[in-house]
Design a protein around this motif. Structure first.
Motif, short mmCIF file in Angstrom:
data_model
loop_
_atom_site.label_atom_id
_atom_site.label_comp_id
_atom_site.label_asym_id
_atom_site.label_seq_id
_atom_site.Cartn_x
_atom_site.Cartn_y
_atom_site.Cartn_z
N THR A 58 6.41 1.34 -2.93
CA THR A 58 6.93 2.06 -1.77
C THR A 58 7.84 1.15 -0.96
OG1 THR A 58 5.14 1.40 -0.26
CG2 THR A 58 4.77 3.37 -1.63
N PRO A 59 8.77 1.71 -0.18
CA PRO A 59 9.60 0.88 0.69
C PRO A 59 8.79 0.02 1.65
CG PRO A 59 10.52 3.08 0.52
CD PRO A 59 9.18 3.14 -0.15
N LEU A 64 7.18 -5.36 3.38
CA LEU A 64 6.14 -6.33 3.69
C LEU A 64 6.22 -7.54 2.77
CD1 LEU A 64 3.89 -6.80 5.65
CD2 LEU A 64 2.32 -5.58 4.14
N THR A 65 6.56 -7.31 1.51
CA THR A 65 6.75 -8.42 0.57
C THR A 65 7.89 -9.33 1.04
OG1 THR A 65 5.94 -7.10 -1.28
CG2 THR A 65 7.27 -9.02 -1.83
N TRP A 116 13.27 -3.65 1.72
CA TRP A 116 13.19 -2.20 2.00
C TRP A 116 14.41 -1.47 1.46
CZ3 TRP A 116 16.00 1.36 4.90
CH2 TRP A 116 15.34 2.56 5.19
N LEU A 117 15.61 -2.02 1.74
CA LEU A 117 16.83 -1.37 1.28
C LEU A 117 16.89 -1.35 -0.26
CD1 LEU A 117 19.47 -2.85 3.76
CD2 LEU A 117 18.69 -0.48 3.64
N TRP A 118 16.46 -2.45 -0.87
CA TRP A 118 16.53 -2.50 -2.32
C TRP A 118 15.64 -1.44 -2.96
CZ3 TRP A 118 12.87 -3.52 -6.14
CH2 TRP A 118 13.40 -3.62 -7.43
N ARG A 122 16.65 1.59 -5.47
CA ARG A 122 16.23 1.40 -6.86
C ARG A 122 16.23 2.71 -7.65
NH1 ARG A 122 10.44 -1.25 -8.10
NH2 ARG A 122 9.72 0.77 -7.30
N LYS A 123 15.89 3.81 -7.01
CA LYS A 123 15.83 5.09 -7.70
C LYS A 123 17.19 5.50 -8.27
CE LYS A 123 12.07 6.84 -4.78
NZ LYS A 123 11.67 7.89 -3.80
#
Length: 513
Positions: A58-59, A64-65, A116-118, A122-123
């Motif tokens: 999930t974004p 958070l990563t 988050w943006l990546w 990604r989809k």
């Protein structure tokens, strides 16, 4: 097959494992920068972090990563800020730690935004998603260097100052080198994801280009040089702004310089080496300039200027002893700092913050900005593009100061705030990158280290260790020519990142057709 479905290590499916590893990888980034200079670590650590990122579902997990990676990265990388806050902030230890954590958390928002943006993108790209990451990273790094005057410290490119990839600096600058590090990291990540060794061809090709790039460097020696001397007075920060120390501070630098007058063209004193308020010390400064006029030397020194009409203070470099532009107060042959450091040189919301703690009321923390573009200083016929302390980190800003006629780059600083930490070493690393980008020698004069004379290729000709009273001297050759980076800045890097983004999206669209 989507990247998120490729298994590497099963435990990476567990968010807590990913977050813990993200922090460790970010913390280890410290060793890629000065004084450790293990630049080879940067791409490997980023590749490992990207492998964690692709496991996010999930974004929110991706953000958070990225955030935890940023906490480790900045928590170790700029931990030197603690020295100044703890030593001069006048706050209890818990409050100091809270301020440091807030700073790290703020900076960690940018890799969090990148993650988050990546994941959101990604989809649209599927297996080729990682090739969109350089564009996303450059956007977030740009924002980090711009929002609230910016903090572009610890950009990825600086990890390569002492590596072969540093040879790319005259062509694509630090931003371009960041792009190269990201490409290498993505290639390593794809080796792990796909088990296809041909991905190693990308970093090999990049390294080969870096090996050949010096052949394309347009810089040439012109056969002249400047005899330069940089003075390191090692004045304790606690004494620097004591009014009773103004004369002793001045005499320290003057006495170290006098034996050099007949043998050197340029003598450089560091940031605010002269602690007199300039208009209030015209008698002393006038006599000093007259003494220099009888010699071959010119002294460039940091000083505090004040305009009584506008009530403005300026962090300034003044020139003493130049025959073409004799010294006088507010003459045009001076440089006024434009990129001011928040808290240290100006206090945002000062009516609210100044009463809270000594940290927000430090000496000389009410400066006004100089003009964003200023003419080169002239000294003994040399054209000098100057900047003060923190400004050296803004490559695009220095680009606006450099002209075809610029002979030398100059940065003066006072790193006494940061004690015996890795901060001054990183500061020197950044100054070396600027010399490489613009193909001009860089003179870096500091109060207590690290003072250094750097040639146009970023090599250190002479340096003075921290906390020593000493003089660094060298015969600095002049060069001519204009680097590609001076001409085009970061535009080619952004174009390459956009092309990669477009190709990634195109491959996805073709796969769906």
């Amino acid at each position: 097959m989507p990247l998120s479905n490729i298994a590497i290590v099963p435990n990476l499916q567990k968010p807590k494992v990913r977050y813990g590893l993200s922090f460790v990888l970010g913390a280890l980034m410290l060793f890629a920068y000065a004084p450790f200079e293990q630049g080879w670590l940067a791409a490997l650590l980023l590749a490992s972090w990207l492998l964690l990122l692709v496991r996010c579902q999930t974004p929110k997990q991706a953000a958070l990563t990225g955030f935890i990676f940023g906490l480790g990265w900045f928590g170790t990388g700029i931990s030197w800020v603690f020295v100044s806050v703890d030593r001069f902030g006048g706050l209890p230890l818990p409050a100091t730690l809270a301020i440091m954590l807030a700073l790290f958390a703020y900076l960690a928002l940018y890799p969090a935004l990148a993650g988050w943006l990546w994941l959101k993108l990604r989809k649209k790209t599927n297996r080729y998603a990682l090739f969109t990451f350089p564009f996303i990273w450059l956007v977030t790094e740009f924002l980090r260097g711009w929002v609230m005057t910016g903090f572009p410290w610890l950009n990825l490119g600086y990890t390569q100052t002492a590596t072969q990839f540093g040879a790319l600096a005259p062509h694509i600058g630090e931003t371009g080198i960041s792009f190269v590090v990201l490409l290498a990291a993505i290639s390593f990540a794809y080796v792990a994801l796909t088990k296809r060794l041909e991905w190693f061809a990308v970093p090999v090709l990049l390294y080969a280009v870096a090996m050949l790039s010096p052949q394309l460097n347009p810089m040439e020696f012109v056969g002249t040089s400047s005899r330069v001397a940089l003075i390191q007075g090692n004045i304790q920060q606690e004494l620097k702004w004591d009014s009773e120390q103004q004369e002793p501070n001045f005499l320290t630098y003057k006495n170290l310089s006098e034996p050099l007058y007949e043998d050197f063209d340029l003598i450089i004193w560091p940031e605010s080496a002269i602690t007199f308020i300039e208009p209030l010390a015209q008698s002393t400064l006038g006599q000093f300039a007259q003494r220099l006029n009888a010699t071959e030397a010119v002294v460039l020194s940091g000083i505090i200027d004040y305009n009584p009409d506008t009530k403005q203070f300026f962090n300034t470099i003044a020139v003493f002893g130049d025959q073409q532009t004799p010294y006088e107060w507010q003459n045009p042959n001076r440089y006024r700092k434009n990129k001011l450091l928040p808290i240290g040189e100006f206090v945002p919301f000062e009516s609210i913050l100044r009463p809270l703690a000594p940290l927000f009321n430090l000496p000389m923390s009410s400066f006004s900005r100089g003009e964003p573009t200023q003419q080169n200083l002239t000294a003994n016929g040399r054209e000098i593009a100057a900047n003060i302390c923190y400004e050296v980190v803004y490559s695009h800003y220095i680009k606006d100061q450099v002209t075809a006629g610029t002979d030398i780059l100059l940065t003066v600083s006072n790193d006494s705030w940061f004690g015996n930490s890795h901060g001054p070493h990183q500061h020197l690393e950044i100054a070396r990158m600027r010399a490489m980008e613009f193909g001009r020698p860089m003179l870096r004069s500091t109060n207590n280290g690290i003072t250094a004379i750097i040639d146009h290729q970023g090599y250190i000709m002479q340096r003075i260790a921290q906390f020593e009273v000493a003089v660094a001297t060298a015969n600095v050759p002049h060069v001519t020519g204009t680097t590609w980076y001076t001409r085009y800045g970061s535009t080619p890097t952004w174009c390459m990142a956009i092309i990669l983004l477009g190709v990634s999206l195109l491959r996805r669209n073709r796969a769906q057709a």
